[in-house]
Design a protein around this motif. Structure first.
Motif, PDB file in Angstrom:
ATOM      1  N   LEU A 272       0.810  -1.216   0.000  1.00  0.00           N
ATOM      2  CA  LEU A 272       0.000   0.000   0.000  1.00  0.00           C
ATOM      3  C   LEU A 272       0.844   1.267   0.000  1.00  0.00           C
ATOM      4  CD1 LEU A 272      -2.802  -1.003   2.537  1.00  0.00           C
ATOM      5  CD2 LEU A 272      -2.750  -1.276   0.047  1.00  0.00           C
ATOM      6  N   GLU A 273       0.338   2.286  -0.658  1.00  0.00           N
ATOM      7  CA  GLU A 273       0.996   3.579  -0.738  1.00  0.00           C
ATOM      8  C   GLU A 273       0.383   4.548   0.287  1.00  0.00           C
ATOM      9  OE1 GLU A 273       0.842   4.957  -4.783  1.00  0.00           O
ATOM     10  OE2 GLU A 273       1.407   2.992  -5.588  1.00  0.00           O
ATOM     11  N   TYR A 274       0.988   5.718   0.385  1.00  0.00           N
ATOM     12  CA  TYR A 274       0.552   6.751   1.333  1.00  0.00           C
ATOM     13  C   TYR A 274      -0.937   7.071   1.174  1.00  0.00           C
ATOM     14  CZ  TYR A 274       0.385  11.417   3.519  1.00  0.00           C
ATOM     15  OH  TYR A 274       0.063  12.509   4.279  1.00  0.00           O
ATOM     16  N   LYS A 275      -1.395   7.202  -0.067  1.00  0.00           N
ATOM     17  CA  LYS A 275      -2.797   7.563  -0.307  1.00  0.00           C
ATOM     18  C   LYS A 275      -3.756   6.484   0.188  1.00  0.00           C
ATOM     19  CE  LYS A 275      -2.706   5.805  -5.078  1.00  0.00           C
ATOM     20  NZ  LYS A 275      -2.843   6.164  -6.519  1.00  0.00           N
ATOM     21  N   PHE A 314       6.138   2.463  -0.482  1.00  0.00           N
ATOM     22  CA  PHE A 314       5.154   1.561   0.106  1.00  0.00           C
ATOM     23  C   PHE A 314       5.253   1.517   1.630  1.00  0.00           C
ATOM     24  CE2 PHE A 314       6.247  -0.587  -4.054  1.00  0.00           C
ATOM     25  CZ  PHE A 314       5.125  -0.101  -4.726  1.00  0.00           C
ATOM     26  N   SER A 315       4.110   1.405   2.269  1.00  0.00           N
ATOM     27  CA  SER A 315       4.063   1.263   3.726  1.00  0.00           C
ATOM     28  C   SER A 315       4.532  -0.134   4.123  1.00  0.00           C
ATOM     29  CB  SER A 315       2.630   1.476   4.219  1.00  0.00           C
ATOM     30  OG  SER A 315       2.501   1.072   5.569  1.00  0.00           O
ATOM     31  N   ASP A 316       5.448  -0.220   5.095  1.00  0.00           N
ATOM     32  CA  ASP A 316       5.975  -1.533   5.458  1.00  0.00           C
ATOM     33  C   ASP A 316       5.046  -2.318   6.379  1.00  0.00           C
ATOM     34  OD1 ASP A 316       6.334  -0.106   7.759  1.00  0.00           O
ATOM     35  OD2 ASP A 316       8.496  -0.414   7.906  1.00  0.00           O
ATOM     36  N   LYS A 317       4.007  -1.676   6.883  1.00  0.00           N
ATOM     37  CA  LYS A 317       3.021  -2.386   7.701  1.00  0.00           C
ATOM     38  C   LYS A 317       1.613  -2.270   7.134  1.00  0.00           C
ATOM     39  CE  LYS A 317       5.454  -1.950  12.143  1.00  0.00           C
ATOM     40  NZ  LYS A 317       6.582  -1.107  11.691  1.00  0.00           N
ATOM     41  N   GLY A 318       1.494  -1.715   5.943  1.00  0.00           N
ATOM     42  CA  GLY A 318       0.184  -1.542   5.361  1.00  0.00           C
ATOM     43  C   GLY A 318      -0.699  -0.700   6.261  1.00  0.00           C
ATOM     44  N   CYS A 319      -1.962  -1.115   6.385  1.00  0.00           N
ATOM     45  CA  CYS A 319      -2.906  -0.387   7.246  1.00  0.00           C
ATOM     46  C   CYS A 319      -3.009  -1.005   8.637  1.00  0.00           C
ATOM     47  CB  CYS A 319      -4.295  -0.380   6.598  1.00  0.00           C
ATOM     48  SG  CYS A 319      -4.470   0.809   5.242  1.00  0.00           S
ATOM     49  N   LYS A 320      -2.175  -1.973   8.935  1.00  0.00           N
ATOM     50  CA  LYS A 320      -2.358  -2.753  10.156  1.00  0.00           C
ATOM     51  C   LYS A 320      -2.269  -1.929  11.425  1.00  0.00           C
ATOM     52  CE  LYS A 320      -1.223  -7.195  12.170  1.00  0.00           C
ATOM     53  NZ  LYS A 320      -0.526  -8.479  11.960  1.00  0.00           N
TER      54      LYS A 320
END
Length: 332
Positions: A272-275, A314-320
């Motif tokens: 996932l990206e910042y947006k 990319f986020s290294d933890k996603g939205c978790k």
């Protein structure tokens, strides 16, 4: 008669397996004690019954995926078509088997929750939705033979009680190699196995294995200035299947499920990206009843860490972890 066989199977299961799924055992025993076979309609007024499952609405499933899952155009399309198509088929040739792959926080568990909720009102809490976590239910490599026997008996008993059972296997990347092959006969193109048909069941596997390959493709598209929505399943799926099959740290290592083409879809979940993080935070604020505050959303998103180190794509933890980060700002 099928319920009777399910009860017998469950009673014969060793204590270790009963501990895994006590609800199914109590449900089956309650059915016998309250006269389910003689008065099924009366019983179903007081307890969940397999026949009470929802008639899947393709539109409702699509709405859930669109409103709750972000940055996953490939997963949305595959899940929507695979699940709705399978449930609309009165005589499937085999169970539906989905293998979801990607980094933590990209939405794999969330999608399995959405699928369960669209089939059974109780969702993951339904008596007909069964979750296995590799490190919890199969912790010791020395017990793999016992686990195989228990797994087969447990699945057989639950499918005997409800043909449309859903089985979710989490942390496949941490499962001992060879264990999952115990369920191969249930996933194959057989009408009946030991007097039980598994053709209407759904098996969902969740894994981090193959995430590196998925990231490589997504990053290549980004570096070439292409939109992630341009990524096609054909860009991912073949290489993903090979990567998982050859990953010694995966429960699918040299698995007959892959070798015999019994996995219907390998579903990639993109990093996932910042947006996308901002979308997750926005929906979470709304679900808690707070007025959407774009300033707070930006602050929470900016606290997350990104990779690669120099490009920070990319986020290294996603939205978790965004939900716990949000708590800090909402408490102010």
């Amino acid at each position: 008669m099928k319920l009777g066989r399910a009860v017998l199977a469950l009673l014969l299961v060793p204590c270790a397996v009963r501990a895994v799924e006590p609800i199914s055992l109590s449900l089956a025993l309650a059915g016998v004690l309250t006269g389910y076979i003689s008065y099924p309609r009366l019983y179903c007024l007081f307890a969940e019954c397999c026949g009470q499952r929802r008639s899947l609405s393709r539109e409702a499933l699509q709405k859930d995926l669109d409103n709750k899952l972000f940055g996953q155009h490939l997963a949305k399309k595959v899940i929507l078509n695979a699940v709705s198509g399978f449930l609309s088929n009165p005589k499937p040739k085999k169970p539906l088997t989905l293998s979801l792959h990607g980094w933590t926080g990209t939405g794999k568990n969330f999608v399995s929750k959405i699928i369960a909720e669209n089939i059974y009102e109780g969702g993951l809490n339904s008596d007909f939705v069964h979750l296995f976590v590799a490190t919890l239910h199969f912790p010791h490599a020395s017990n793999i033979t016992l686990y195989k026997d228990q797994l087969q008996m447990w699945i057989r008993g639950n499918v005997s009680a409800c043909a449309r059972s859903i089985f979710i296997f989490d942390e496949m990347d941490k499962m001992h190699a060879g264990l999952i092959d115990a369920i191969k006969p249930f996933l194959d193109y057989y009408d009946v196995v030991d007097e039980v048909s598994y053709q209407k069941a759904i098996f969902i596997f969740l894994s981090n294995a193959g995430a590196e390959r998925i990231t490589d493709v997504a990053l290549d598209f980004w570096r070439r200035g292409k939109q992630r929505e341009e990524i096609k399943l054909k860009d991912m799926e073949p290489a993903l299947a090979v990567s998982v099959f050859n990953n010694k740290n995966s429960g699918f290592w040299h698995s007959s499920l892959i070798d015999r083409n019994l996995i219907d879809y390998f579903v990639p979940f993109l990093p996932l990206e910042y947006k996308h993080l901002k979308m997750c935070i926005r929906v979470e604020m709304q679900s808690r009843g707070y007025e959407v505050d774009e300033d707070i959303i930006s602050k929470v998103a900016e606290e997350m860490t990104f990779f690669p180190k120099d490009e920070r794509v990319f986020s290294d933890k996603g939205c978790k972890t965004v939900f716990t980060k949000l708590d800090y700002y909402l408490d102010d």
